[in-house]
Design a protein around this motif. Structure first.
Motif, mmCIF file in Angstrom:
data_model
loop_
_atom_site.group_PDB
_atom_site.id
_atom_site.type_symbol
_atom_site.label_atom_id
_atom_site.label_comp_id
_atom_site.label_asym_id
_atom_site.label_seq_id
_atom_site.Cartn_x
_atom_site.Cartn_y
_atom_site.Cartn_z
ATOM 1 N N ALA A 252 31.931 -74.105 -98.416
ATOM 2 C CA ALA A 252 31.084 -75.247 -98.081
ATOM 3 C C ALA A 252 30.916 -75.382 -96.570
ATOM 4 C CB ALA A 252 31.665 -76.529 -98.673
ATOM 5 N N HIS B 24 27.462 -75.215 -94.453
ATOM 6 C CA HIS B 24 27.119 -76.299 -93.537
ATOM 7 C C HIS B 24 26.837 -75.772 -92.133
ATOM 8 C CE1 HIS B 24 28.222 -79.712 -90.784
ATOM 9 N NE2 HIS B 24 27.310 -80.271 -91.556
ATOM 10 N N PHE C 243 23.329 -78.647 -102.485
ATOM 11 C CA PHE C 243 24.261 -77.568 -102.788
ATOM 12 C C PHE C 243 25.443 -78.173 -103.551
ATOM 13 C CE2 PHE C 243 21.831 -75.832 -99.369
ATOM 14 C CZ PHE C 243 21.902 -74.445 -99.478
ATOM 15 N N MET D 211 27.619 -83.503 -95.720
ATOM 16 C CA MET D 211 28.650 -83.009 -96.625
ATOM 17 C C MET D 211 29.329 -84.172 -97.330
ATOM 18 S SD MET D 211 30.516 -79.812 -94.716
ATOM 19 C CE MET D 211 31.177 -79.207 -96.265
ATOM 20 N N TYR E 63 30.810 -80.872 -102.764
ATOM 21 C CA TYR E 63 31.717 -79.861 -103.284
ATOM 22 C C TYR E 63 33.014 -80.489 -103.776
ATOM 23 C CZ TYR E 63 34.461 -80.443 -99.020
ATOM 24 O OH TYR E 63 35.244 -80.981 -98.026
ATOM 25 N N ILE F 10 25.436 -81.049 -99.040
ATOM 26 C CA ILE F 10 26.403 -80.086 -99.568
ATOM 27 C C ILE F 10 27.538 -80.893 -100.197
ATOM 28 C CG2 ILE F 10 27.933 -78.151 -99.050
ATOM 29 C CD1 ILE F 10 26.159 -77.783 -96.468
#
Length: 207
Positions: A64, A68, A122, A75, A53, A51
């Motif tokens: 986010a 998660h 993502f 992340m 972002y 993820i």
């Protein structure tokens, strides 16, 4: 404005019920989500998830965190080498110039792990000028993501995803793009149910 990279690696496997419990706990955070790792639930342990972002005001980070909590994975916070101003009009001027110039601002931190380890990425961002901030385009084009699945999500002030899926596809023409998720920035902290419904629809959660 976020000022540090977040990189977590958590991949336990749970069910949708566990995800609901995790997001229910998330909702009591008085609108501000913690930066510590959250309980993660992976829908498919064979599918490695990242993820990534960019968040300027914190709204995209909130979403986010919810993703998660539901799917697990790692992340990574996308940050510009030259931080964006905290003042709105100054940020808008800079973002507009970057957009008009089709600029690719430098990243503050390179991704610290081999990107080939991930199957689904993502990509989170605020909608700026109907598309992704240009710093997100820098990140996308640095890796290309050929053969990967890209899953966009954005916060916005009324335009939804707008042109961002098209522009992500142009930056990563050899990636597979999943239909993305969009929520108004003002509703980000209350988007848990919508996030879960979207993830389940896209088969990122067990039923």
């Amino acid at each position: 404005m976020e000022k540090r990279m977040v990189f977590w690696n958590t991949t336990p496997r749970h069910t949708r019920r566990d995800a609901l419990k995790g997001l229910a706990g998330l909702a009591v955070a008085v609108g501000v989500l913690p930066l510590a790792p959250l309980a993660a639930v992976a829908a498919d342990s064979s599918r490695n998830i990242l993820i990534a972002y960019f968040s300027h005001t914190g709204n995209t980070r909130t979403v986010a965190e919810m993703i998660h909590a539901a799917v697990g994975g790692d992340m990574f916070e996308i940050r510009a080498a030259e931080p964006y101003p905290s003042e709105h009009s100054a940020t808008e001027r800079r973002a507009r110039k970057e957009w008009e110039d089709n600029a690719r601002p430098a990243l503050a931190i390179e991704f610290p792990v081999d990107m080939s380890a991930y199957d689904a990425i993502f990509i989170g961002y605020p909608n700026w000028f109907r598309t992704t901030p240009m710093i997100v385009r820098t990140f996308l084009e640095q890796f290309g993501f050929a053969g990967k699945t890209l899953v966009p999500f954005c916060t916005h002030g009324g335009n939804g995803l707008a042109d961002s899926p098209r522009d992500i596809a142009q930056s990563c023409p050899q990636a597979t793009l999943v239909e993305g998720f969009a929520v108004r920035g003002s509703r980000a902290a209350k988007a848990q149910d919508d996030v879960l419904a979207w993830l389940q629809e896209k088969n990122f959660l067990t039923r």
